[in-house]
Enzyme design. Structure first.
Site, PDB file in Angstrom:
ATOM      1  N   ALA A  24      95.405 101.758  68.719  1.00  0.00           N
ATOM      2  CA  ALA A  24      93.782 101.313  69.344  1.00  0.00           C
ATOM      3  C   ALA A  24      94.753 101.945  70.918  1.00  0.00           C
ATOM      4  O   ALA A  24      95.174 101.173  71.153  1.00  0.00           O
ATOM      5  CB  ALA A  24      93.685 100.409  69.402  1.00  0.00           C
ATOM      6  N   MET A  25      93.466 103.268  71.576  1.00  0.00           N
ATOM      7  CA  MET A  25      94.789 103.467  73.261  1.00  0.00           C
ATOM      8  C   MET A  25      93.515 103.063  73.590  1.00  0.00           C
ATOM      9  O   MET A  25      92.113 103.950  73.598  1.00  0.00           O
ATOM     10  CB  MET A  25      94.560 104.499  72.514  1.00  0.00           C
ATOM     11  CG  MET A  25      96.232 105.761  71.620  1.00  0.00           C
ATOM     12  SD  MET A  25      97.056 106.300  72.035  1.00  0.00           S
ATOM     13  CE  MET A  25      97.354 107.169  73.425  1.00  0.00           C
ATOM     14  N   GLY A  28      94.553 102.463  78.993  1.00  0.00           N
ATOM     15  CA  GLY A  28      95.724 101.663  80.181  1.00  0.00           C
ATOM     16  C   GLY A  28      97.678 101.658  79.596  1.00  0.00           C
ATOM     17  O   GLY A  28      98.204 102.595  78.290  1.00  0.00           O
ATOM     18  N   VAL A  29      98.025 101.445  80.347  1.00  0.00           N
ATOM     19  CA  VAL A  29      99.854 101.033  80.219  1.00  0.00           C
ATOM     20  C   VAL A  29      99.544 101.263  78.957  1.00  0.00           C
ATOM     21  O   VAL A  29     101.466 101.181  77.823  1.00  0.00           O
ATOM     22  CB  VAL A  29     100.369 100.876  80.861  1.00  0.00           C
ATOM     23  CG1 VAL A  29     100.051  99.578  81.542  1.00  0.00           C
ATOM     24  CG2 VAL A  29     101.781 100.738  81.423  1.00  0.00           C
ATOM     25  N   ASP A  30      99.362  99.890  78.829  1.00  0.00           N
ATOM     26  CA  ASP A  30      99.872  98.799  77.580  1.00  0.00           C
ATOM     27  C   ASP A  30     100.088  99.699  76.297  1.00  0.00           C
ATOM     28  O   ASP A  30     100.711  99.522  75.068  1.00  0.00           O
ATOM     29  CB  ASP A  30      99.094  96.993  77.579  1.00  0.00           C
ATOM     30  CG  ASP A  30      99.323  96.794  78.499  1.00  0.00           C
ATOM     31  OD1 ASP A  30     100.808  96.544  78.845  1.00  0.00           O
ATOM     32  OD2 ASP A  30      98.451  95.939  79.420  1.00  0.00           O
ATOM     33  N   SER A  31      97.910 100.087  76.079  1.00  0.00           N
ATOM     34  CA  SER A  31      98.306 100.794  74.230  1.00  0.00           C
ATOM     35  C   SER A  31      98.935 102.325  74.542  1.00  0.00           C
ATOM     36  O   SER A  31      99.249 102.688  73.049  1.00  0.00           O
ATOM     37  CB  SER A  31      97.117 101.241  74.895  1.00  0.00           C
ATOM     38  OG  SER A  31      96.527 101.710  75.118  1.00  0.00           O
ATOM     39  N   CYS A 118      84.478  91.454  71.642  1.00  0.00           N
ATOM     40  CA  CYS A 118      84.413  92.985  71.348  1.00  0.00           C
ATOM     41  C   CYS A 118      85.439  93.050  70.755  1.00  0.00           C
ATOM     42  O   CYS A 118      86.075  93.657  69.354  1.00  0.00           O
ATOM     43  CB  CYS A 118      84.629  93.718  73.466  1.00  0.00           C
ATOM     44  SG  CYS A 118      85.888  95.337  72.641  1.00  0.00           S
ATOM     45  N   GLY A 142      98.227  97.251  72.487  1.00  0.00           N
ATOM     46  CA  GLY A 142      98.154  97.003  73.648  1.00  0.00           C
ATOM     47  C   GLY A 142      98.380  95.333  73.687  1.00  0.00           C
ATOM     48  O   GLY A 142      98.649  94.805  75.188  1.00  0.00           O
ATOM     49  N   CYS A 215      84.918  95.074  81.185  1.00  0.00           N
ATOM     50  CA  CYS A 215      85.070  96.249  81.495  1.00  0.00           C
ATOM     51  C   CYS A 215      83.385  97.141  81.809  1.00  0.00           C
ATOM     52  O   CYS A 215      83.827  98.174  82.472  1.00  0.00           O
ATOM     53  CB  CYS A 215      86.060  97.456  80.198  1.00  0.00           C
ATOM     54  SG  CYS A 215      84.392  97.710  78.122  1.00  0.00           S
TER      55      CYS A 215
END
Length: 379
Positions: A24-25, A28-31, A118, A142, A215
């Site tokens: 799941a992208m 952001g940097v984490d995913s 969500c 992420g 968001c």
């Protein structure tokens, strides 16, 4: 299966190349690091990004996830690392499952946490089903939380880095979802390690700022979003004390939250006053001294139990709980009432406990997340 077959890093007894994982992208940097890391390890990675709202609309904001620039960033990471990437339009799902309830909860005087809904209703439900449709062995995200195997199966645990722990927002993850999910970043000691991995993989998002929790709320202005979604909802009324004495007027209950002190417009009083209750029916904002915010008994419903055995079979027990995402776990007593309801008694009174917030349960002797539920009336 051979007895000497080793488990891969995602817990499957087969080579990474034969293990399909949907990541799941969010952009952001984490995913992005999760996807890049798994791709480098040789997994059959498929990146999926959900467009959750119209990034050109007034609800959008800079630094938000799941719209506009972030979709572009996710696609670019997939191209750089050489795995397929899909964008799915979940705008209608997101509005119906998350945004509408957010608006209605605020209008009802509650303080909702849409990020939890969500995860529960979109990312870990609809997206997870999409991952299964793609014949994926698992879905990775992420999130900073840990999945550990216990005696009875997969368990949810807090992240190794308490400053990034996201367990409060993931308490409603079901056991079936947990069996299918993977969280490759939960064991990292700090966010610096994640950014170092992003730099190692040459990702353009290595220095990208973290997205905000909600968001679709521009600049943290909840009331503006509510007024856009529910025109005419900001009805003025009185600010009163606990005895009903009028101290001033307000622009609408949706502009206030339990525990608020600033922005009340009733200066000149000897002692500071806080919002202690929102009476939607009477259009009143009730204020009082700080001590009126303190409570020890917290009614909880819609409980998702991740501990051992059935929830209704649990005896009164000592646990640790968080009643807000920004507060550390505190000692409490859990008293189950039914399969989905309980009373939580805090050992030390907490201030500003608000309907609509989550109450998340933890094992006081470990990092295990036992589940949680929703605070459902003025405590």
């Amino acid at each position: 299966m051979s007895l000497d077959t080793q488990m891969n890093s995602l817990g499957f007894a087969k080579p990474p190349a034969e293990t399909r994982v949907v990541v799941a992208m969010s952009g952001g940097v984490d995913s992005s690091v999760v996807a890049a890391k798994l791709a480098e390890e040789g997994y059959d990675v498929v990146g999926v990004t959900l467009q959750l709202y119209d990034h050109g609309a007034a609800l959008a904001k800079k630094g938000a996830c799941c719209a506009g620039r972030d979709i572009h960033d996710a696609r670019r990471v997939a191209e750089e690392m050489g795995f397929p990437h899909y964008v799915l339009d979940y705008e209608n799902n997101f509005r119906e499952a998350v945004i509408d309830e957010f608006a209605d909860s605020y209008l009802g005087g509650a303080t909702p946490v849409p990020c939890i809904r969500c995860n529960e209703r979109v990312k870990f439900k609809d997206l997870l089903e999409t991952a299964k449709d793609l014949d994926a062995d698992c879905m990775a995200t992420g999130h900073y939380i840990q999945r550990k195997m216990g005696n009875a199966g997969a368990e949810l645990h807090s992240a190794a880095d308490p400053t990034k722990d996201q367990s409060y927002f993931l308490f409603s993850t079901t056991q079936a979802q947990l069996d299918y999910l993977r969280f490759p970043l939960g064991h990292l000691a700090s966010k610096d390690e994640t950014r170092a991995l992003a730099a190692k993989y040459g990702l353009g998002v290595a220095d990208k700022p973290d997205s905000q929790d909600i968001c679709f709320v521009p600049n943290g202005d909840y009331a503006a979003v509510i007024e856009k979604l529910r025109p005419g909802s900001a009805m003025p009324g009185d600010i009163v004390d606990s005895d009903g004495n009028v101290l001033g007027t307000h622009r609408g209950v949706i502009h206030y939250t339990i525990g608020q002190r600033r922005g009340l417009g009733i200066g000149g009083l000897a002692d500071p006053l806080y919002v202690v209750k929102l009476d939607v029916a009477a259009k009143q904002v009730v204020v009082g001294p700080r001590e009126m915010l303190a409570t020890r008994r917290v009614p909880v419903r819609e409980i998702n139990w991740l501990g051992d055995g059935g929830f209704a079979d649990q005896k009164e027990r000592q646990i640790a709980v968080r009643v807000r995402s920004t507060r550390p776990p505190t000692d409490a007593i859990l008293r189950p009432i039914s399969d989905t309801e309980a009373e939580v008694e805090l050992v030390a009174a907490e201030q500003g406990v608000s309907p609509g917030q989550a109450c998340v349960f933890y094992d006081p002797q470990s990092t295990r997340v036992l589940g949680g539920g929703w605070i459902w009336r003025g405590a």
